[in-house]
Design a protein around this motif. Structure first.
Motif, PDB file in Angstrom:
ATOM      1  N   ASP A  86      -6.096  -4.114 -14.956  1.00 20.44           N
ATOM      2  CA  ASP A  86      -5.845  -3.128 -13.911  1.00 20.44           C
ATOM      3  C   ASP A  86      -4.421  -3.258 -13.405  1.00 20.44           C
ATOM      4  N   GLY A  87      -4.037  -2.351 -12.538  1.00 23.24           N
ATOM      5  CA  GLY A  87      -2.681  -2.348 -12.013  1.00 23.24           C
ATOM      6  C   GLY A  87      -2.361  -3.585 -11.205  1.00 23.24           C
ATOM      7  N   SER A 339      -1.130  -4.448  -0.647  1.00 29.42           N
ATOM      8  CA  SER A 339       0.147  -4.023  -1.228  1.00 29.42           C
ATOM      9  C   SER A 339       1.309  -4.769  -0.576  1.00 29.42           C
ATOM     10  N   ALA A 340       1.213  -5.037   0.742  1.00 32.33           N
ATOM     11  CA  ALA A 340       2.264  -5.792   1.423  1.00 32.33           C
ATOM     12  C   ALA A 340       2.332  -7.219   0.903  1.00 32.33           C
ATOM     13  N   LEU A 488       7.646  -0.670  -3.763  1.00 37.72           N
ATOM     14  CA  LEU A 488       6.549  -0.496  -2.806  1.00 37.72           C
ATOM     15  C   LEU A 488       5.500   0.472  -3.343  1.00 37.72           C
ATOM     16  N   ASN A 489       5.948   1.523  -3.981  1.00 42.09           N
ATOM     17  CA  ASN A 489       5.002   2.463  -4.595  1.00 42.09           C
ATOM     18  C   ASN A 489       4.255   1.806  -5.758  1.00 42.09           C
ATOM     19  N   ALA A 494      -0.789  -0.340  -7.646  1.00 38.66           N
ATOM     20  CA  ALA A 494      -1.528  -1.485  -8.170  1.00 38.66           C
ATOM     21  C   ALA A 494      -2.759  -1.777  -7.311  1.00 38.66           C
ATOM     22  N   THR A 495      -2.602  -1.599  -6.012  1.00 33.57           N
ATOM     23  CA  THR A 495      -3.744  -1.829  -5.124  1.00 33.57           C
ATOM     24  C   THR A 495      -4.824  -0.781  -5.344  1.00 33.57           C
TER      25      THR A 495
END
Length: 500
Positions: A86-87, A339-340, A488-489, A494-495
């Motif tokens: 996965d991402g 994501s952070a 960041l994107n 990925a999340t």
């Protein structure tokens, strides 16, 4: 009469799912075989470096192919659910590959300077990276444990690689003893989770907990606690940080850089996949524990770093505080927090490897010049080197226009969005205090005391590999601080693609 024998059913293997791991491990095997066949050939060390970098490059190509497939077709499980493609895995594998490449470049000159065996060193680093790559894609607690052991055993040897230095041997022994204990705790946690849910597969656990109400969940909660302790050791989170200062100080400086960057990324990926992914239903139970770990890491790492006079120990305690910042994103238990956290481990990896690259060259032959006094006057003798270290230190402090500022802002924003205002406030205060630690080193380089001169000793030499690594790290820190939207994107996508 003998009856017909039914054919043996064997599971099909999706080799593409583990192709990035196989590329690294294959390169390690080639290096070991080449060393065995041409033991005394003078070109073996250089060839080993080329093979190692080629292995990283091939692994990166397979990782990019996986990202394209996942982006178009969605995440999937392979090897009977043991591995998730996965991402999320692709993002952290990218971080690990980048850290491995920089670690190889920094190590090349160090090994030549210290006259250490390069092929064995590179093979061990690739084996450790293989375990990290498998760990971030592990979709089963057993796979997490096996990958944890693969990466750890190689790091134990790397920490004690310089057999001529007692501090290096001491670092390897301490890391081995405490690491073995943490692995045992983690394994016991797996047993308890299996007893409570009937499976070790992360997807199976998530489905079981979503559809079943446990009237007596004490065994499961205890299992979660043991899992958190085992992984908390690997990310150097307080109070499981006792090994960090001594191991970071005693291990060869390039090993410390690789350990601080890549191991932390892999372990945090496991924490996110296990707790936020598999045990998301039980976030009410594990979030308070993560809150305590985050606060303890921020306080212990920041306060202890203030009183240090050894630069490697200062950076070691700093790594503990950085673990606290990532735990803020984990504690949010949201897509924004995840994501952070992913973005933070990426930024931290380039900041810390860049910092330790400078530490490696300043230490010179013997790798023992790590006192703060060794950095006095560095700006006058090696201004470019001092400027690069200043950049990396200010980035760790969270100065604007650097990746560190964006990373801290991301985790604080995630905490505020999750209504964790006290945790965000503690993190901000820790960032202010932590800035003093980094400014001590900067002032030592640019403002030597009256009558002081630069320390005597061999001239500081920057080899080609370290120079390339420093240039890459500098560019990454500035790019992530000025134009962070692209990465960041990537972290946000990925999340969203995280297999649950």
């Amino acid at each position: 009469m003998i009856g017909a024998v039914s054919p043996i059913s064997t599971p099909s293997i999706d080799w593409y799912a583990i192709a990035p791991d196989l590329a690294l491990f294959g390169a390690a095997i080639v290096i070991v075989m080449g060393r065995a066949l041409m033991r005394h050939h003078p070109r073996v060390p250089g060839a080993a470096l080329v093979i190692a970098i080629a292995g990283v490059a091939v692994s990166a190509v397979f990782t990019a192919i996986q990202w394209g497939f996942v982006h178009d077709n969605g995440p999937y499980e392979a090897l009977r659910g043991m591995v998730a493609v996965d991402g999320f895995a692709v993002f952290v594998q990218t971080v690990i590959l980048g850290a491995t490449l920089l670690g190889l470049l920094v190590s090349s000159g160090y090994l030549q300077r210290e006259r250490l065996e390069a092929p064995e060193y590179f093979a061990l680093m690739l084996c450790s990276a293989t375990g990290m790559m498998l760990m971030v894609s592990a979709n089963d607690l057993i796979t997490v444990f096996l990958s944890l052991e693969i990466l750890s055993i190689s790091l134990y040897v790397l920490a004690a690689f310089d057999r001529r230095r007692l501090t290096s041997q001491e670092a390897g022994l301490k890391y081995f003893l405490l690491g073995s204990f943490s692995s045992a705790v983690f394994l016991y946690g797996i047993a308890l989770v299996y007893g409570a849910t009937g499976t070790t597969n992360l997807t199976g656990i998530a489905e079981f907990l979503a559809g079943t109400t446990l009237l007596h969940d004490g065994v499961l909660i205890m299992g979660l606690a043991f899992l958190l302790v085992g992984l908390g050791f690997k990310v150097a989170a307080a109070p499981f940080h006792m090994w960090t200062p001594d191991v970071y100080q005693g291990a060869p400086s390039p090993v410390t850089a690789f350990m601080a960057a890549a191991t932390k990324a892999a372990a945090f990926a496991a924490i996110l996949r296990v707790f936020v992914g598999a045990f998301g239903v039980y976030r009410v139970d594990w979030r308070p524990a993560v809150w305590v770990l985050a606060v303890a890491s921020l306080v212990v790492g920041t306060v202890a770093a203030v009183v240090q006079t050894d630069v490697k120990r200062m950076l070691a305690y700093s790594s503990i505080s950085h673990a606290g910042y990532v735990l803020i994103g984990v504690q949010a238990a949201t897509a924004k927090g995840t994501s952070a956290a992913l973005f933070y481990v990426l930024v931290y990896s380039v900041m810390i490897i860049g910092s330790f690259a400078v530490v490696t060259v300043v230490a010179r032959t013997g790798d023992d010049r790590h006192s703060l006094d060794e950095y006095r006057g560095l700006a006058s003798t090696r201004p470019v080197l001092a400027g690069l270290l200043t950049l990396f230190l200010l980035a760790q402090a969270g100065v604007p226009l650097t990746g560190g500022f964006v990373a801290k802002l991301a985790v604080f924003s995630a905490a505020v969005s999750a209504r964790q205002y006290s945790l965000a406030l503690i993190g901000m205060l820790a960032a202010v205090i932590g800035a003093y630690v980094y400014l001590r080193i900067v002032l030592a380089m640019y403002a030597p005391g009256e009558g002081e001169t630069a320390p005597a000793g061999p001239r500081i030499q920057v080899d080609a590999g370290t120079g390339i690594a420093l240039a890459i790290a500098m560019a990454a820190v500035l790019f992530l601080g000025i134009v962070p939207a692209v990465v960041l994107n990537f972290a946000r996508d990925a999340t969203q693609l995280l297999a649950r």
